[in-house]
Design a protein around this motif. Structure first.
Motif, short mmCIF file in Angstrom:
data_model
loop_
_atom_site.label_atom_id
_atom_site.label_comp_id
_atom_site.label_asym_id
_atom_site.label_seq_id
_atom_site.Cartn_x
_atom_site.Cartn_y
_atom_site.Cartn_z
N PRO A 119 -4.98 31.21 -30.00
CA PRO A 119 -6.35 31.63 -30.27
C PRO A 119 -7.31 30.44 -30.30
N PRO A 122 -8.57 30.72 -34.99
CA PRO A 122 -7.62 31.54 -35.76
C PRO A 122 -8.28 32.40 -36.84
N TYR A 126 -5.97 38.65 -35.59
CA TYR A 126 -5.28 39.35 -34.51
C TYR A 126 -5.15 40.82 -34.88
N PHE A 134 0.35 33.05 -27.49
CA PHE A 134 -0.25 31.76 -27.82
C PHE A 134 -0.24 30.90 -26.57
N VAL A 195 -1.71 26.47 -35.91
CA VAL A 195 -2.50 27.69 -36.04
C VAL A 195 -2.23 28.18 -37.46
N PHE A 198 -3.55 32.60 -39.74
CA PHE A 198 -3.79 33.57 -38.67
C PHE A 198 -3.38 34.95 -39.20
#
Length: 202
Positions: A119, A122, A126, A134, A195, A198
């Motif tokens: 992303p 982050p 999602y 990713f 990340v 997330f």
């Protein structure tokens, strides 16, 4: 009665033949990327044949010179050798010319650090219960190791020839993920991209 003799017209000397040259690499001392393909390029006389040999005279390939007076020859992998190459136009003929690429060695490796490009942010989260891919960049041929915040291995991917990588998770569930993407894990060139936080979109 008169007689007439037939005399062939004088066409003059033959047109000069352009010698072979190498334009790529422009400077062999800059080297090449080890274990990758490389395309040699140059100029010559249209329609004539370029023969490629190493320093031992071993035949490596042939290419015709194109109508625009250029030629190219691709070696699918250069390995890690120091190359001494002769590019011969009109081999064995009176018009033979030779261009050389000598001491063509692997360039010092430049390792690009790993990045994450998807992303991009982050904090945007999602979709819960869905797959997610990713993506990022790195150095071609390097291994990317994926781990969570506890150091649990989740997967590995190889950085592609275009210096990009991707890792697909079939479902992210509904967890808040803290992920570590490590290139060259455990080596002097190790780099890490993260990340963190997330989480599913609300």
């Amino acid at each position: 009665m008169s007689s007439r003799s037939c005399v062939a017209p004088d066409d003059g000397p033959p047109a000069p033949v352009a010698p072979v040259t190498v334009t790529n690499p422009a400077d062999p001392s800059t080297g090449y990327r080890a274990n990758r393909a490389f395309t040699f390029e140059g100029t010559g006389e249209a329609g004539h044949t370029i023969t490629v040999q190493n320093k031992y005279g071993t035949h490596l390939g042939e290419r015709p010179v194109d109508d625009d007076h250029t030629w190219s020859w691709t070696r699918s992998t250069m390995g890690t050798s120091i190359w001494y190459l002769d590019f011969i136009q009109d081999a064995g003929l009176p018009t033979q010319t030779v261009a050389q690429v000598h001491r063509f060695a692997p360039a010092p490796e430049v390792v690009a650090p790993i990045t994450v490009t998807n992303p991009t942010d982050p904090t945007l989260g999602y979709t819960a219960g869905q797959a997610f891919t990713f993506e990022g960049t790195g150095t071609a041929g390097k291994t990317v190791t994926v781990e969570n915040k506890f150091g649990t291995p989740l997967g590995e991917e190889i950085v592609g020839e275009d210096d990009t990588w991707s890792w697909h998770r079939t479902t992210l569930g509904s967890s808040t993920w803290h992920l570590y993407f490590t290139q060259d894990k455990g080596t002097d060139t190790e780099t890490v991209a993260t990340v963190l936080g997330f989480a599913p979109r609300r």
